[in-house]
Write a protein that holds these residues in place. Structure first.
Motif, mmCIF file in Angstrom:
data_model
loop_
_atom_site.group_PDB
_atom_site.id
_atom_site.type_symbol
_atom_site.label_atom_id
_atom_site.label_comp_id
_atom_site.label_asym_id
_atom_site.label_seq_id
_atom_site.Cartn_x
_atom_site.Cartn_y
_atom_site.Cartn_z
ATOM 1 N N PRO A 244 0.788 -1.238 0.000
ATOM 2 C CA PRO A 244 0.000 0.000 0.000
ATOM 3 C C PRO A 244 0.819 1.286 0.000
ATOM 4 O O PRO A 244 0.291 2.341 -0.398
ATOM 5 N N TRP A 245 2.075 1.236 0.447
ATOM 6 C CA TRP A 245 2.887 2.463 0.439
ATOM 7 C C TRP A 245 2.894 3.106 -0.934
ATOM 8 O O TRP A 245 2.851 4.328 -1.065
ATOM 9 N N SER B 80 -1.509 4.234 0.556
ATOM 10 C CA SER B 80 -2.388 3.577 1.538
ATOM 11 C C SER B 80 -3.826 4.080 1.402
ATOM 12 O O SER B 80 -4.486 4.449 2.380
ATOM 13 N N ASN C 190 -2.134 3.727 10.742
ATOM 14 C CA ASN C 190 -1.599 2.459 11.236
ATOM 15 C C ASN C 190 -2.587 1.866 12.241
ATOM 16 O O ASN C 190 -2.487 2.088 13.453
ATOM 17 N N ASN D 291 -7.522 -0.538 8.737
ATOM 18 C CA ASN D 291 -6.886 -0.243 7.450
ATOM 19 C C ASN D 291 -6.286 -1.511 6.852
ATOM 20 O O ASN D 291 -6.423 -1.787 5.641
ATOM 21 N N ASN D 292 -5.614 -2.305 7.679
ATOM 22 C CA ASN D 292 -5.023 -3.559 7.204
ATOM 23 C C ASN D 292 -6.095 -4.606 6.897
ATOM 24 O O ASN D 292 -5.956 -5.393 5.961
ATOM 25 N N TYR E 11 -7.342 -4.230 3.305
ATOM 26 C CA TYR E 11 -6.473 -4.811 2.283
ATOM 27 C C TYR E 11 -6.457 -6.340 2.360
ATOM 28 O O TYR E 11 -6.379 -7.032 1.336
ATOM 29 N N SER F 221 1.996 4.305 7.366
ATOM 30 C CA SER F 221 0.886 5.193 7.050
ATOM 31 C C SER F 221 1.299 6.608 7.411
ATOM 32 O O SER F 221 1.924 6.830 8.451
ATOM 33 N N TYR G 202 -4.395 0.313 -4.937
ATOM 34 C CA TYR G 202 -5.413 0.070 -3.931
ATOM 35 C C TYR G 202 -6.567 -0.746 -4.535
ATOM 36 O O TYR G 202 -6.730 -0.804 -5.763
#
Length: 681
Positions: free
Chosen positions: A319-320, A324, A335, A339-340, A343, A360, A564
């Motif tokens: 995601p970087w 993100s 973070n 969020n994780n 994904y 993040s 994304y």
């Protein structure tokens, strides 16, 4: 009577004079031959030869004035002539002069092995080997062995310092390996300012005579000789040694070793016995052979891991690269678990093997008081930032059939290596990207091997970034899942440098060394005139089909899916990205022209995947499918559309039935590509 007397004596005198003349000429010839023999003995020893199993490659060694020299021929045409060999030591100077050859041995062998990760799953490589023991011509002279192996698609040699009296350890200051190339071949290589480097840059293409003196040349470097003969120079089995570069000095290419930190003179410290990596010459008159060869893994030590069942290849989020990005939702970006989770759910829906936890808002997932991702004095990779519970993330991902990886700076990881790996295993991590290596001196080479060894003990895979080229060690340590060392699509976040032509340069240079990690998966292609730098949601040059083809053409066991979720789902071509494997049972280069285009076919099980790439020039590429077995095959093709110059994200999908002898035609747009999935019916 007088006439007879005069005639008889004349004949006697004539024959006597003739015999004396012949005798004098014979003595002169004998003296000349003895002189030649004396000169030959003084300046050159008899030639020692080694040929490849098929006889196409020949290696010739001799001592000339007690100095070792070698030459290399391909189909009887010289590629390298009269090039010096030897090492120089801090303790006793150069081990190159005043040498003699002891008993030479020639043998023949076959390396047969399996590759858990590779462009082929099984390798069966036949070779011939020559061992040349060298010794200084003085009392208790030092000994140095030269070991040469010849394959049908290349040649390799290495130095070995055997166990000997009165010599237990050494400090190497220089390696005197020369590559005196015949003629003026064209060079395709990456030039570097110094040894501290991420190995990321644009490749140059020029005649060898135009290469600047005393400039470091990264490896692999590709040399193109007249008559379409290709030779790439690189190294294999880089273990407990310094990485090697090439440098032109006084018109001759020679080896340069990366110095140990803090100085420039000392390159390698070791105890006897010790050996160098293999100096490898990939050679063929078909450029595809240099891509298909497994010579680097064949020259590397066998697998050192007892169990490899836990090592999964596949594709991963990162995601970087996209910033993100998440949709409008009830949870805050950053973070955190949510969020994780977003994904991870994307991976589970689409069969992607891994999600990578990176950062993040410019801060790593772990505690760090440094800036710009550099470790501060209190960096701690065992302590996630507030808001992240790594065990919770890993447990959730496991319930969805997804592995979790992390990004980490090597300087933050290495001081805590043993502790960190114990913690990572307890969390349930699958592996990690270790970044910012930027060196290949002996110390860094040993650090990377130590990381691989200790990671394997905790069932963790490693993806090295900002790192030197592969040297075949994915055979020895299959948990080295991929390597970067390329200028790639991450740069699109801050510069306009990555073009379709650059992609092709990477394929014909850096990829010759093995797995080549790229930030793949950008689905926002734009014409060149519309490209602009965007740190979030970066744009791409080249068509979407060019991007799809990169997943087939690049050898990379951990393909990134960097954008994304909303950038992919429902988009043309994403169905191919989801199904394409990252490791292969067989690889064939069907068509290729260096720097211009390539078509690669790779087999996984019974299915074939074909990827075709072109540079800035659009073209029609034709090839045969005679590699397919008997029967009827169904092809699903994703290719550029007629208006790709305006709409580069459009994809033309077609499904057809073909026979094994079918002729295929791809029409590639400028910066375009095509992919095909072939299934037997």
């Amino acid at each position: 009577m007088l006439r007879k007397f005069i005639g008889r004596n004349f004949n006697i005198l004539f024959y006597k004079g003739l015999m004396e003349t012949l005798q004098m000429r014979f003595m002169s010839l004998l003296l000349f031959a003895m002189l030649l023999f004396t000169c030959y003995q003084g300046y050159s020893q008899k030639l020692t030869r080694l040929t490849s199993p098929d006889g196409s490659i020949e290696y010739v060694f001799q001592l000339k004035n007690h100095l070792p020299e070698y030459s290399v021929f391909y189909k009887r045409i010289a590629l390298i002539k009269n090039s010096g060999l030897g090492w120089a030591f801090k303790e006793k100077g150069s081990l190159r002069y005043n040498l003699k050859v002891l008993t030479v041995s020639i043998s023949e062998g076959t390396e047969s092995y399996k590759l858990p990760l590779g462009k082929t799953s099984s390798v069966n490589a036949h070779y011939k080997q020559l061992i040349i023991p060298l010794e200084e011509r003085k009392v208790n002279g030092r000994k140095l062995n030269l070991i040469v192996r010849a394959f049908n698609d290349g040649l390799a040699f290495r130095y070995e310092v055997p166990v000997q009296k009165n010599w237990q350890a050494f400090t190497l200051t220089d390696e005197d390996t020369q590559f005196k190339l015949e003629g003026d071949p064209k060079v395709r290589a990456l030039f570097l300012p110094n040894y501290t480097t991420s190995h990321e840059g644009e490749y140059s293409y020029l005649a060898l005579s135009k290469v600047k003196e005393d400039t470091l040349m990264d490896m692999p470097a590709l040399f193109e000789f007249p008559g379409n003969t290709y030779m790439a120079i690189t190294e294999a089995a880089l273990l407990d040694f310094a990485g090697m570069y090439l440098c032109k000095q006084n018109g001759v290419l020679r080896s340069m070793l990366s110095p140990l930190p803090g100085q420039q003179d000392l390159k390698v410290k070791a105890r006897l016995p010790h050996q160098s990596p293999w100096r490898v010459l990939m050679i063929s008159d078909r450029i595809g052979s240099l891509i298909e060869t497994n010579i680097l893994t064949t020259l590397s030590p066998p697998c050192k891991l007892k169990d490899v069942s836990w090592i999964w290849p596949g594709k991963t989020t990162f995601p970087w690269w996209n910033g993100s990005i998440i949709p409008d939702t009830t949870f805050a970006p950053g973070n955190n678990f949510e969020n994780n989770q977003y994904y991870i759910d994307f991976c589970a829906r689409n069969g992607l093997e891994y999600h990578t936890v990176v950062e993040s808002c410019g801060h790593e997932w772990y505690t760090n008081d440094g800036e710009g991702y550099q470790p501060g004095a209190h960096a701690d990779v065992t302590k996630p930032v507030s808001g992240i519970d790594m065990k919770q993330i890993c447990d959730y991902a496991k319930s969805k059939g997804v592995g979790v990886r992390v990004w980490v700076h090597w300087k933050a990881l290495y001081p805590q290596l043993d502790t960190a790996f114990v913690v990572f295993e307890k969390w349930g991590l699958s592996g990690m990207m270790v970044d910012f290596m930027d060196r290949d001196d002996q110390e860094m080479v040993n650090i990377q091997e130590e990381i691989l060894q200790k990671a394997a003990a905790h069932k963790l895979h490693i993806q090295y970034h900002g790192a030197y080229k592969p040297t075949g060690l994915s055979r020895t340590y299959p948990n080295e899942i991929t390597r970067e060392g390329t200028l790639n699509y991450e740069v699109n976040k801050w510069e306009k440098r990555i073009t379709p032509d650059h992609d092709l340069n990477i394929i014909f240079t850096r990829m010759l060394a093995g797995p080549t990690d790229y930030h793949l998966g950008g689905f926002r292609a734009v014409p060149d005139s519309l490209f602009k730098v965007q740190y979030t949601r970066p744009l791409q040059l080249g068509t979407r089909c060019h991007m799809l083809a990169m997943y087939v053409v690049l050898e990379n066991y951990l393909g990134m899916v960097c954008d994304y979720p909303a950038a992919y789902e429902g988009q043309p071509g994403f169905e191919f990205l989801k199904m394409v494997p990252t490791v292969w049972d067989e690889t064939k280069v069907l068509e290729a022209k260096v720097g211009e285009y390539i078509v690669i076919a790779r087999r996984k099980g019974n299915d074939w995947f074909i990827g075709a790439l072109t540079g800035h020039k659009g073209r029609v590429i034709k090839f045969d499918c005679n590699f397919l077995g008997k029967g009827t095959w169904e092809t699903t093709t994703f290719s550029d559309t007629e208006d790709a110059g305006i709409n580069p994200n459009k994809v033309d999908k077609q499904i057809k039935m073909i026979a094994p002898n079918a002729h295929i035609e791809f029409k590639l747009a400028s910066g375009g590509g095509a992919v095909m999935h072939i299934v037997k019916k």
